[in-house]
Write a protein that holds these residues in place. Structure first.
Motif, PDB file in Angstrom:
ATOM      1  N   ASN A 152       0.796  -1.229   0.000  1.00 31.06           N
ATOM      2  CA  ASN A 152       0.000   0.000   0.000  1.00 31.06           C
ATOM      3  C   ASN A 152       0.827   1.277   0.000  1.00 31.06           C
ATOM      4  OD1 ASN A 152      -2.924  -0.630   0.040  1.00 31.06           O
ATOM      5  ND2 ASN A 152      -2.272  -1.942   1.728  1.00 31.06           N
ATOM      6  N   ASN A 155      -0.382   3.661  -2.599  1.00 30.92           N
ATOM      7  CA  ASN A 155      -1.729   4.152  -2.270  1.00 30.92           C
ATOM      8  C   ASN A 155      -1.665   5.223  -1.191  1.00 30.92           C
ATOM      9  OD1 ASN A 155      -3.151   2.526  -4.015  1.00 30.92           O
ATOM     10  ND2 ASN A 155      -3.309   0.837  -2.547  1.00 30.92           N
ATOM     11  N   ASN A 158      -0.212   8.421  -2.672  1.00 27.14           N
ATOM     12  CA  ASN A 158      -1.137   9.094  -3.593  1.00 27.14           C
ATOM     13  C   ASN A 158      -2.328   9.724  -2.899  1.00 27.14           C
ATOM     14  OD1 ASN A 158       0.493   8.328  -5.668  1.00 27.14           O
ATOM     15  ND2 ASN A 158      -0.711   6.527  -6.242  1.00 27.14           N
ATOM     16  N   THR A 159      -2.613   9.282  -1.680  1.00 28.81           N
ATOM     17  CA  THR A 159      -3.814   9.801  -1.013  1.00 28.81           C
ATOM     18  C   THR A 159      -3.469  10.686   0.177  1.00 28.81           C
ATOM     19  OG1 THR A 159      -3.869   7.758   0.270  1.00 28.81           O
ATOM     20  CG2 THR A 159      -5.300   7.856  -1.654  1.00 28.81           C
TER      21      THR A 159
END
Ligand code: ATP
Length: 426
Positions: A152, A155, A158-159
């Motif tokens: 992750n 992820n 990116n968030t």
């Protein structure tokens, strides 16, 4: 060291509802335990302390909660399918098994019988997904929690607004077909890990490794009753990608000592997942105009081993008293409330009122059985920092007797000050 300390802890855990052998009515299952009403409170307190320390006292760490079952390729990429193996020897006489690494010579340490040649065992726990026989997918319960952090990492980037260096932490279950499960919570087949994976620039590994080594030791010292019992063990045999590895040890443990590993993982994990998944897991630093695979410092701890070592460290015998001198932040109850006499409704009513008020903010025990002395003993044994007794004076002057677990000293305190008094040790 107290005689038979480990046996005393196992017995206390069962007797007072900290830890029960799992599926006990069926004879149990080796390497599995259930946490009881007091154990789950203490374990949750421990996990909360760790989590808050990670995410609140360090501004660039976030958490995740990953799945226990992943795509099986994860375990090929991680090297576990090939390398998560233990060579094992078995005694031909008593059939006890031992890790080959732990044995000197060729005789069984238990019965002196002859041992077999070492055989290789993979300690990942396999499982199957799907409902149609013959078409089921083979996969594994995760052998270590950290893999879902690597999966992750993009992820999370990116968030969030995180930039390198940053950390991702996680608390979660791991499963291992341990060759020699045993020693109570020390070596289980299902256990919980608390991990931090710290992503940084390759040139800064040395600095961050030392930083986390020192930070973790500081944290452990802040929660143990006898911090002098903690030390580092330096690994001499290193994984090929590692420059250094240390364990935080509970040096006086009567069983194994390792509690947490601090590992230099370099770019091994992200490079492997990049290779096996075909995804680009590099990091782009726009300001520096640089692209690289982040390097990782890992701190990987065992929640259950911490729990066990904290109990061993806190267990104290003073004359005929058993006291768990745990840090109050960890104890299942923060206070216990007693009416001096259980057959005086006015006392019971006032005590119940105090109990209900405190219970809104803290975990509080109630006891009106036996005499006060017995109630004190019972709370000392589970570590409750304060015992609050409501007596006839309380009805007149709104004060109560507060007795301290460690000193057994008693003082008169205003009922309205109780909450602050409890807070002062948390
Ligand atoms: P060991 O050498 O004792 O098998 P390890 O070096 O394989 O442990 P890691 O893979 O580094 O352990 O896991 C990190 C932490 O997880 C360990 O420091 C320990 O606290 C915990 N842990 C590992 N295996 C177990 C187990 N079988 N039962 C309980 N806790 C465990």
């Amino acid at each position: 060291m107290i005689d038979n300390l480990m046996e005393k802890i196992v017995s206390l855990c069962k007797r007072r509802g900290f830890v029960f052998p799992s599926s006990e009515i069926y004879g149990g299952l080796q390497g599995f335990y259930d946490f009881g009403p007091l154990g789950v409170e203490m374990k949750n307190n421990l996990k909360r302390l760790w989590w808050d320390w990670m995410t609140k006292e360090h501004s660039n760490i976030v958490g995740i909660d990953g799945a226990i079952i992943t795509n099986p390729k994860v375990w090929e990429a991680s090297g576990h399918v090939k390398n998560f193996v233990d060579p094992l020897v078995e005694c031909k006489k008593c059939h006890h098994r031992f890790k080959a690494d732990d044995i000197d010579g060729d005789k069984c340490p238990d019965c002196n019988g002859h041992l077999t040649e070492p055989k290789i065992f993979n300690i990942l726990v396999p499982t199957q997904l799907g409902v149609i026989e013959g078409e089921k997918m083979n996969t594994y319960l995760r052998g270590e929690a950290c893999q879902t952090i690597y999966l992750n990492y993009k992820n999370v980037l990116n968030t969030s607004r995180l930039k390198i260096p940053f950390g991702v932490c996680q608390i979660g279950k791991a499963f291992r077909n341990e060759v020699t499960p045993g020693n109570f919570l020390f070596r289980q087949r299902e256990f919980e890990q608390c991990d931090l994976q710290w992503f940084c620039h390759p040139n800064e590994m040395e600095k961050w490794f030392e930083y986390w080594k020192s930070e973790r030791m500081k944290w452990f010292k802040s929660i143990f009753t006898h911090p002098e019992n903690l030390s580092f063990y330096k690994h001499e045999k290193l994984a090929h990608y590692a420059k250094k590895a240390f364990d935080v040890e509970y040096a006086v443990s009567p069983v194994g000592k390792e509690m947490e590993g601090i590992h230099w993982r370099g770019d091994w994990d992200l490079s492997r997942h990049s290779e096996f998944s075909g995804q680009d897991l590099s990091y782009t630093d726009l300001e520096a105009g640089e692209k690289f695979i982040p390097n990782i410092v890992e701190t990987s701890g065992g929640v259950d081993r911490m729990f066990l070592f904290l109990l061993l460290d806190a267990y104290t015998e003073e004359e005929d008293r058993i006291i768990l001198k745990l840090d109050p932040r960890l104890t299942p109850y923060k206070a216990a409330v007693f009416p001096l006499l259980a057959n005086k409704p006015k006392l019971v009513e006032r005590a119940k009122e105090i109990y209900d008020n405190l219970q809104k903010y803290f975990s509080v025990a109630w006891d009106d059985r036996g005499n006060i002395g017995k109630r004190y003993y019972s709370q000392d044994e589970i570590g409750t920092p304060f015992c609050i007794t409501v007596d006839f004076d309380s009805l007149e002057d709104n004060t109560v007797t507060v007795r301290d677990r460690d000193t057994a000293k008693q003082e008169r305190i205003k009922i309205s000050d109780l909450s602050d008094r409890i807070k002062s040790v948390l």
